[in-house]
Each structure stands twice: as structure tokens, then as C-alpha cells.
Motif scaffolding. Sequence first.
Motif, PDB file in Angstrom:
ATOM      1  N   SER A  47      11.835  -7.269  14.071  1.00  0.00           N
ATOM      2  CA  SER A  47      10.728  -5.996  14.162  1.00  0.00           C
ATOM      3  C   SER A  47       9.729  -5.806  13.663  1.00  0.00           C
ATOM      4  N   VAL A  48       8.565  -5.194  13.921  1.00  0.00           N
ATOM      5  CA  VAL A  48       7.511  -5.419  12.817  1.00  0.00           C
ATOM      6  C   VAL A  48       6.362  -4.156  12.743  1.00  0.00           C
ATOM      7  N   TYR A  49       6.569  -4.302  11.357  1.00  0.00           N
ATOM      8  CA  TYR A  49       5.751  -2.795  11.292  1.00  0.00           C
ATOM      9  C   TYR A  49       4.610  -3.103  11.143  1.00  0.00           C
ATOM     10  N   HIS A  50       3.781  -2.617  11.800  1.00  0.00           N
ATOM     11  CA  HIS A  50       1.978  -3.541  11.247  1.00  0.00           C
ATOM     12  C   HIS A  50       0.824  -2.360  11.206  1.00  0.00           C
ATOM     13  N   GLY A  51       1.256  -2.268   9.257  1.00  0.00           N
ATOM     14  CA  GLY A  51       0.225  -1.149   8.878  1.00  0.00           C
ATOM     15  C   GLY A  51      -0.631  -1.573   8.298  1.00  0.00           C
ATOM     16  N   ALA A  52      -1.052  -3.197   7.909  1.00  0.00           N
ATOM     17  CA  ALA A  52      -2.173  -3.282   7.019  1.00  0.00           C
ATOM     18  C   ALA A  52      -3.800  -3.131   7.735  1.00  0.00           C
ATOM     19  N   ALA A  53      -4.544  -2.416   6.394  1.00  0.00           N
ATOM     20  CA  ALA A  53      -5.363  -2.413   6.944  1.00  0.00           C
ATOM     21  C   ALA A  53      -6.637  -2.183   6.329  1.00  0.00           C
ATOM     22  N   MET A  54      -7.765  -2.249   6.196  1.00  0.00           N
ATOM     23  CA  MET A  54      -8.960  -1.911   5.720  1.00  0.00           C
ATOM     24  C   MET A  54      -9.754  -0.006   5.084  1.00  0.00           C
ATOM     25  N   VAL A  55      -9.006   0.074   4.416  1.00  0.00           N
ATOM     26  CA  VAL A  55      -9.504   1.817   5.179  1.00  0.00           C
ATOM     27  C   VAL A  55     -10.102   2.104   3.900  1.00  0.00           C
ATOM     28  N   ALA A  56     -11.675   3.127   4.567  1.00  0.00           N
ATOM     29  CA  ALA A  56     -12.326   2.860   3.208  1.00  0.00           C
ATOM     30  C   ALA A  56     -13.833   4.278   3.726  1.00  0.00           C
ATOM     31  N   PHE A  57     -14.075   5.005   3.354  1.00  0.00           N
ATOM     32  CA  PHE A  57     -15.069   6.045   3.596  1.00  0.00           C
ATOM     33  C   PHE A  57     -16.306   5.620   4.076  1.00  0.00           C
ATOM     34  N   TRP A  58     -16.969   4.476   2.572  1.00  0.00           N
ATOM     35  CA  TRP A  58     -18.167   3.474   2.199  1.00  0.00           C
ATOM     36  C   TRP A  58     -17.406   2.337   1.675  1.00  0.00           C
ATOM     37  N   VAL A  59     -18.215   1.405   2.214  1.00  0.00           N
ATOM     38  CA  VAL A  59     -18.526   0.295   1.598  1.00  0.00           C
ATOM     39  C   VAL A  59     -20.016  -0.694   1.638  1.00  0.00           C
ATOM     40  N   PRO A  60     -19.965  -1.456   0.580  1.00  0.00           N
ATOM     41  CA  PRO A  60     -21.658  -2.175   0.525  1.00  0.00           C
ATOM     42  C   PRO A  60     -21.387  -2.404   2.600  1.00  0.00           C
ATOM     43  N   ARG A  61     -23.700  -2.491   2.302  1.00  0.00           N
ATOM     44  CA  ARG A  61     -23.187  -3.079   3.907  1.00  0.00           C
ATOM     45  C   ARG A  61     -23.580  -4.443   4.007  1.00  0.00           C
ATOM     46  N   GLY A  70       0.994  -1.888  -0.073  1.00  0.00           N
ATOM     47  CA  GLY A  70      -0.186  -0.049   0.322  1.00  0.00           C
ATOM     48  C   GLY A  70       0.539   1.706  -0.104  1.00  0.00           C
ATOM     49  N   PHE A  71      -0.190   2.430  -0.416  1.00  0.00           N
ATOM     50  CA  PHE A  71       1.309   3.466   0.049  1.00  0.00           C
ATOM     51  C   PHE A  71       1.341   4.100   1.256  1.00  0.00           C
ATOM     52  N   VAL A  72       1.210   3.665   2.424  1.00  0.00           N
ATOM     53  CA  VAL A  72       2.238   3.712   3.241  1.00  0.00           C
ATOM     54  C   VAL A  72       3.899   2.930   3.667  1.00  0.00           C
ATOM     55  N   GLY A  73       2.295   1.231   3.561  1.00  0.00           N
ATOM     56  CA  GLY A  73       2.997   0.185   3.620  1.00  0.00           C
ATOM     57  C   GLY A  73       4.412   0.247   2.705  1.00  0.00           C
ATOM     58  N   SER A  74       4.298   0.911   1.574  1.00  0.00           N
ATOM     59  CA  SER A  74       5.626   0.947   1.072  1.00  0.00           C
ATOM     60  C   SER A  74       6.715   1.873   0.763  1.00  0.00           C
ATOM     61  N   ALA A  75       6.152   2.718   1.517  1.00  0.00           N
ATOM     62  CA  ALA A  75       7.012   3.891   2.348  1.00  0.00           C
ATOM     63  C   ALA A  75       7.719   3.443   3.612  1.00  0.00           C
TER      64      ALA A  75
END
Length: 355
Positions: free
Chosen positions: A67-81, A10-15
Motif C-alpha cells: 500500500s501507498v500513503y501519498h502525503g508529500a506536497a508543497m504547502v505554502a501560502f506564499w513563495v517567491p515568484r 512532515g506533520f501529517v506524514g509522520s502521524a
Amino acid sequence: MKALVTGATGFVGSAIVRQLQEDGQQVKALVRKGSDLRNLEKLDIEIAYGDITDYDSVARAMQGCHSVYHGAAMVAFWVPRKDRHLFDWVNVEGSKNVFSAALKQDVEKVVYTSTISTIGSYGKDTPTTENHNFNLWGMSMEYEQSKYSAEFEAYRFAARGLPIVIVMPSAPLGARDIKPNPVGKLILDFLARRIPGYIDGGANFIDVDDVAYGHILAAKKGKVGDRYILGHENLSVVDLFSALEAISGVPAPKLKLPQAGAVKLAQILEFISDHITNQHPLYTAPMVKFSSLYYYLDTSKAKNELGFEPKSSVQQAAIKAIEWFLENDYLQVNDKNKSRIRQHLETQTLTPVFA
């Protein structure tokens, strides 16, 4: 030394992956099968296939990592119900899997990527600090609420002995925004002139590479069980749009929209999305409410305790974002307008454009 990065595509993870390599560390990336790997191309890293919702795959990937950098997440303002339960499944239960595996394997340090939204907004004249409490329950934002719960789990694991440090990035922008994230989408909509007006509000913005740099500092200097805001510049919406106009040559929207009317329209769009189209609405009521906040931040704690000093201005980060979007054909405008934007970018001297 080898570090495991979740959310590495992802965006932050790849950085974070790139920043770790610059720091001389070996990297293992936890990647879901079928993921878009463009952000990891040509990088000398180890790929471990798995998913944070699958404990066994997380535990296998973590073997041999200090060490572990935990950045994985589901990020969204809207998804189907039908998919809204996934916020808790991924962001809360998935994080518990990562924390549990790290505790069992005696990992030396875990850096958890939370979000500034786990604290809340306290107005233009009261910049948010790490000591403020979450105050966004009334906005019905599943993502923020799930991240709040996941951060609570991080504190629980810290109490059990997990050497975890929590970082809370503000709104990142820059290159390699493949999804794109909410700020990236705002920039694309601005350049395509899909934003009819603006709502009074403001936020804190930061270059995504500086966010990654802050993660490395947190691993080295952060206090276990503590949290740090990673932000840079507080900007009003008007300031941000003025900056984008100066950078791109695209006129900023001038119409100030009433919040109440925008919320009602968003609710109608959400209803249509939920019950008819099943497609993401142009914007949602929580998005409108969130945009009307002055989400200004006080970043002095990270500066004083971690030595965190962002290297790029938000103006520079915005230029990098626009250049990347142009190079990767994200911008939905005709070739003539793309050429105009490119030409305008070439004239930039990075003089201050913010108030």
C-alpha cells in the motif's frame, strides 16, 4: 505487510507513520536527502531516499510495498515568484509519478492526501460536503489550485484501474508540527501576541493524529475512486481564539478588522515581499480572503462509510500543539511568559470551552 509513506517527515506524514505502526504494519518512508528527520527519530521504520518528482526513486521505494500513503506536497501560502512553478511540479507532476508507479507495480491500495480546499466554501449555513465543487479560483492560491489538479489526476488514474482512495483533511493541529503548518503558525502568533485583530470567519479543525487514523480507515474501508472529508469541529475564529485564551491564559485579540482594509494592506505587504525583501509577508491577500470564509464541513460520509470518529477534541489537540511548541523552543516570548503559559496549561481539565 509494508506501507510506503511519502511526505513521512512532515506533520501529517509522520502521524500516518505512527498510526500504521500502531496498526501493526511495517513502514517504509520516502525521504528526501537533507530532510529534517526529527519526526521519525527512534521509529522502527525503513528509510528510502528519493523525491516524488523523480519517478525512478519513487518506483524503487515502492518495491515490496502493498500500500501507498501519498502525503508529500508543497504547502505554502506564499513563495517567491521564481518558485511558484514548483506547486505544479511537486503537487501535480510528483503525484502523477506516485500514481503511475503504483499502477505499474499493482499496489493493493493507494490513499492520497488531498485537502478540503479542493472542494471550496459555501458559507456558514451550508457545510461543505464531498459533493460540492471547487469554488476558489478567484483567490489566486497556487497551492489549492495545484492540489485541485492533482486530485483530478487521482480520478484519472482510478479510471485506469488504480485502487486509490482520496482523503481531504480539514485544518490539523497537534504535536510534531515542525514546519509549522498554517494552524500551528496561527497558534504561535497568538501566543506571541502578534495578531492585532481578527476577521469574521470560521473553519473546521482536527487533531493530526485523528487525520492519520482516518487514512488507515480509508485504506481499509474506502471506496476506490471516492473521496472522504476528515474533519471534526466547526469553529468560528472568535471561538478558536477564546479557546486558545482559556488554554494558555494569553488574551485573545478583541479588535474586529474590516476585510477590505486587511486585503489592501496584505496586497501592499505582498508587493514589498515580491519586489524588495523576497521574504514571506506577515500575511497575504489570499490568506485574508481565505480566513474570512466560513469553511464549515459535513463529515457524515466518513463517519457512515469509514466508521471515522475522531478521538481527541480540538481543545486537546491545541494543548498538545502548545506543549510541543514549548518543549521544542518554538515560542518567541520571554521566559517569564513561557512559564505563565506552562503553568496555565497545567491547570487545564479539558472542560468544554467552545460554544
